[in-house]
Design a protein around this motif. Structure first.
Motif, short mmCIF file in Angstrom:
data_model
loop_
_atom_site.label_atom_id
_atom_site.label_comp_id
_atom_site.label_asym_id
_atom_site.label_seq_id
_atom_site.Cartn_x
_atom_site.Cartn_y
_atom_site.Cartn_z
N SER A 292 33.39 43.93 48.39
CA SER A 292 33.33 44.58 47.08
C SER A 292 31.95 44.39 46.43
O SER A 292 31.57 45.17 45.57
CB SER A 292 34.43 44.04 46.16
N ARG B 295 31.24 47.47 40.73
CA ARG B 295 31.92 48.30 39.74
C ARG B 295 32.85 49.32 40.39
O ARG B 295 33.85 49.70 39.82
CB ARG B 295 30.90 49.03 38.87
N ASN B 296 32.50 49.77 41.58
CA ASN B 296 33.29 50.78 42.27
C ASN B 296 34.39 50.18 43.14
O ASN B 296 35.04 50.90 43.89
CB ASN B 296 32.38 51.67 43.13
N ALA B 297 34.60 48.89 43.06
CA ALA B 297 35.65 48.25 43.86
C ALA B 297 37.01 48.74 43.40
O ALA B 297 37.22 48.98 42.21
CB ALA B 297 35.56 46.73 43.72
N PRO B 298 37.94 48.90 44.33
CA PRO B 298 39.29 49.34 43.94
C PRO B 298 39.92 48.34 42.98
O PRO B 298 39.60 47.14 43.00
CB PRO B 298 40.04 49.36 45.27
N LYS C 14 26.56 48.38 41.29
CA LYS C 14 27.29 49.62 41.51
C LYS C 14 28.44 49.41 42.47
O LYS C 14 29.54 49.92 42.26
CB LYS C 14 26.34 50.69 42.06
N THR C 15 28.21 48.66 43.55
CA THR C 15 29.27 48.42 44.53
C THR C 15 30.41 47.64 43.90
O THR C 15 31.57 47.96 44.10
CB THR C 15 28.71 47.65 45.75
N THR D 66 22.23 47.96 43.38
CA THR D 66 23.21 48.33 44.40
C THR D 66 24.43 47.41 44.33
O THR D 66 25.56 47.86 44.43
CB THR D 66 22.58 48.25 45.80
#
Length: 174
Positions: free
Chosen positions: A64, A12-15, A9-10, A6
């Motif tokens: 993030s 990696r998905n940060a703006p 993934k979080t 988790t």
């Protein structure tokens, strides 16, 4: 529960703006400390600059990494526990010894200046992140040799904690 998957993934998905913002806040923290030393700024001003930059860094990096709900939970626990123990120590001398804060530290929550909580959060979050980097992302348990699963935590156990095993007895290959 936040798992290593988790967290990855979080993060990696940060703006895309998060990483430059974190570097900017890191520079702001260093510059605020140097400025306060060189210009002999009042303690409350220097503390506010440091607390602000550490708090913002921890907030954005934590969001993030763990998501907003996770970092807000960390902040609430950190601010509550730190204020409780600071007040306990001021009143009883336990656990940090006898001391008090001067009037120049600004407004207070009970006996503790408001600047102290964000500083605890910032330093606590950085300590948590450093420990996670050294020991690995959740692949270890916190108690006993059975919990020493990855190479970094075994080395820490043997090098710092003084295990009764010799380092060459530790199998770094799984």
């Amino acid at each position: 529960m936040t798992t290593p998957t988790t967290i990855q993934k979080t993060a990696r998905n940060a703006p895309p703006w998060v990483s430059p913002l974190l570097w900017l806040l890191t520079a702001a923290s260093v510059l605020s400390h140097l400025t306060s030393m060189l210009l002999h700024l009042p303690q409350a001003t220097a503390g506010a600059m440091m607390a602000g930059s550490l708090m913002l860094f921890g907030l954005f990096h934590g969001a993030s990494t763990y998501g907003w709900r996770g970092i807000v939970f960390f902040i609430v626990v950190c601010l509550g526990v730190s204020n409780a123990f600071e007040n306990l120590s001021i009143l009883t001398g336990f656990p940090f010894g006898w001391y008090h804060y001067g009037d120049k530290m600004g407004p207070r929550l009970f006996l503790v200046p408001l600047l102290i909580g964000p500083l605890y959060f910032g330093v606590g979050y950085l300590s948590w992140t450093l420990a996670r980097a050294i020991l690995g992302d959740g692949r270890w348990q916190t108690c006993g040799p059975a919990g020493l699963r990855n190479s970094n935590s075994r080395k820490l156990h043997h090098g710092v904690l003084g295990s009764h095993h010799r380092p060459e007895d530790v199998d770094d290959h799984q």
